[in-house]
Design a protein around this motif. Structure first.
Motif, PDB file in Angstrom:
ATOM      1  N   GLY A 229      38.232  44.419  37.155  1.00  0.00           N
ATOM      2  CA  GLY A 229      39.620  44.302  37.651  1.00  0.00           C
ATOM      3  C   GLY A 229      39.776  44.467  39.038  1.00  0.00           C
ATOM      4  O   GLY A 229      40.736  43.571  39.474  1.00  0.00           O
ATOM      5  N   VAL A 230      39.106  45.024  39.976  1.00  0.00           N
ATOM      6  CA  VAL A 230      39.563  44.784  41.467  1.00  0.00           C
ATOM      7  C   VAL A 230      38.906  43.472  41.821  1.00  0.00           C
ATOM      8  O   VAL A 230      39.785  42.763  42.894  1.00  0.00           O
ATOM      9  CB  VAL A 230      38.592  46.115  42.168  1.00  0.00           C
ATOM     10  CG1 VAL A 230      38.595  45.971  43.358  1.00  0.00           C
ATOM     11  CG2 VAL A 230      39.300  47.417  41.699  1.00  0.00           C
ATOM     12  N   TRP A 231      38.049  43.029  41.353  1.00  0.00           N
ATOM     13  CA  TRP A 231      37.363  41.630  41.679  1.00  0.00           C
ATOM     14  C   TRP A 231      38.422  40.457  41.495  1.00  0.00           C
ATOM     15  O   TRP A 231      38.681  39.741  41.995  1.00  0.00           O
ATOM     16  CB  TRP A 231      36.150  41.372  41.010  1.00  0.00           C
ATOM     17  CG  TRP A 231      35.849  39.702  41.097  1.00  0.00           C
ATOM     18  CD1 TRP A 231      35.964  39.076  39.872  1.00  0.00           C
ATOM     19  CD2 TRP A 231      35.800  38.883  42.007  1.00  0.00           C
ATOM     20  NE1 TRP A 231      35.961  37.639  40.147  1.00  0.00           N
ATOM     21  CE2 TRP A 231      35.705  37.759  41.463  1.00  0.00           C
ATOM     22  CE3 TRP A 231      35.332  39.069  43.349  1.00  0.00           C
ATOM     23  CZ2 TRP A 231      35.175  36.429  42.280  1.00  0.00           C
ATOM     24  CZ3 TRP A 231      35.065  37.912  44.327  1.00  0.00           C
ATOM     25  CH2 TRP A 231      35.119  36.659  43.532  1.00  0.00           C
ATOM     26  N   THR A 232      39.142  40.612  40.255  1.00  0.00           N
ATOM     27  CA  THR A 232      39.991  39.918  39.726  1.00  0.00           C
ATOM     28  C   THR A 232      41.306  39.848  40.485  1.00  0.00           C
ATOM     29  O   THR A 232      41.845  38.946  41.215  1.00  0.00           O
ATOM     30  CB  THR A 232      40.616  40.116  38.336  1.00  0.00           C
ATOM     31  OG1 THR A 232      39.387  40.020  37.636  1.00  0.00           O
ATOM     32  CG2 THR A 232      41.485  39.153  38.014  1.00  0.00           C
ATOM     33  N   LEU A 233      41.717  41.306  41.039  1.00  0.00           N
ATOM     34  CA  LEU A 233      42.760  41.114  42.028  1.00  0.00           C
ATOM     35  C   LEU A 233      42.387  40.753  43.243  1.00  0.00           C
ATOM     36  O   LEU A 233      43.531  40.015  43.969  1.00  0.00           O
ATOM     37  CB  LEU A 233      43.247  42.974  42.064  1.00  0.00           C
ATOM     38  CG  LEU A 233      44.290  43.172  42.962  1.00  0.00           C
ATOM     39  CD1 LEU A 233      45.834  42.427  42.615  1.00  0.00           C
ATOM     40  CD2 LEU A 233      44.442  44.500  43.053  1.00  0.00           C
ATOM     41  N   LEU A 234      41.412  41.027  43.836  1.00  0.00           N
ATOM     42  CA  LEU A 234      40.895  40.697  45.266  1.00  0.00           C
ATOM     43  C   LEU A 234      40.970  38.985  45.205  1.00  0.00           C
ATOM     44  O   LEU A 234      41.659  38.063  46.151  1.00  0.00           O
ATOM     45  CB  LEU A 234      39.612  41.221  45.705  1.00  0.00           C
ATOM     46  CG  LEU A 234      38.945  40.432  46.685  1.00  0.00           C
ATOM     47  CD1 LEU A 234      39.915  40.838  48.048  1.00  0.00           C
ATOM     48  CD2 LEU A 234      37.667  41.088  47.111  1.00  0.00           C
TER      49      LEU A 234
ATOM     50  N   ARG B  52      36.917  48.897  35.585  1.00  0.00           N
ATOM     51  CA  ARG B  52      37.639  48.658  37.094  1.00  0.00           C
ATOM     52  C   ARG B  52      37.041  47.927  38.173  1.00  0.00           C
ATOM     53  O   ARG B  52      37.895  47.258  38.914  1.00  0.00           O
ATOM     54  CB  ARG B  52      37.669  50.216  37.427  1.00  0.00           C
ATOM     55  CG  ARG B  52      38.534  51.190  36.500  1.00  0.00           C
ATOM     56  CD  ARG B  52      38.812  52.412  37.187  1.00  0.00           C
ATOM     57  NE  ARG B  52      37.516  53.308  37.295  1.00  0.00           N
ATOM     58  CZ  ARG B  52      36.890  54.079  36.482  1.00  0.00           C
ATOM     59  NH1 ARG B  52      37.517  53.795  35.155  1.00  0.00           N
ATOM     60  NH2 ARG B  52      35.931  54.374  36.723  1.00  0.00           N
ATOM     61  N   THR B  53      35.558  47.818  38.143  1.00  0.00           N
ATOM     62  CA  THR B  53      35.125  46.710  39.388  1.00  0.00           C
ATOM     63  C   THR B  53      35.488  45.338  38.957  1.00  0.00           C
ATOM     64  O   THR B  53      35.871  44.513  39.943  1.00  0.00           O
ATOM     65  CB  THR B  53      33.566  47.116  39.210  1.00  0.00           C
ATOM     66  OG1 THR B  53      33.441  48.273  39.427  1.00  0.00           O
ATOM     67  CG2 THR B  53      32.897  46.117  40.336  1.00  0.00           C
TER      68      THR B  53
END
Length: 103
Positions: free
Chosen positions: A17-22, A14-15
């Motif tokens: 994934g959030v980095w990729t989204l950001l 999830r971390t």
């Protein structure tokens, strides 16, 4: 994150994934406002971070193998850095030309 040799827990996935989204949001905003120098530098920094992350996973931590799944983001980050550094020169020239017009 199927390219990692070791098991990844849900929090790590999830971390990442959030980095990729950001980073995607930052890059899209830069594409919309390409002349914003601060945003341009932040976007360039995201590509340097991505490159450093994948290189460290391969060569420092040995948690990723040099497969197509790892080579793809390495190539994207490398070519993006190169293109953005070339584009940065145009931003500087444009800023200088606008300053001359004001004077």
């Amino acid at each position: 994150c199927s390219f990692f040799l070791y098991a990844v827990n849900g929090l790590q996935a999830r971390t990442f994934g959030v980095w990729t989204l950001l980073s995607s949001v930052i890059r899209c905003l830069c594409a919309i406002d390409i002349r914003n120098r601060t945003l341009y530098h932040i976007t360039l920094f995201t590509f340097f971070l991505a490159l450093a992350h994948f290189l460290s996973e391969i060569f420092v931590y040995h948690t990723a193998a040099l497969t197509i799944g790892v080579m793809a983001p390495l190539m994207v980050a490398s070519f993006s850095i190169l293109g953005m550094l070339i584009g940065l020169q145009y931003l500087e020239v444009e800023a200088l030309s606008q300053n001359k017009k004001k004077n």
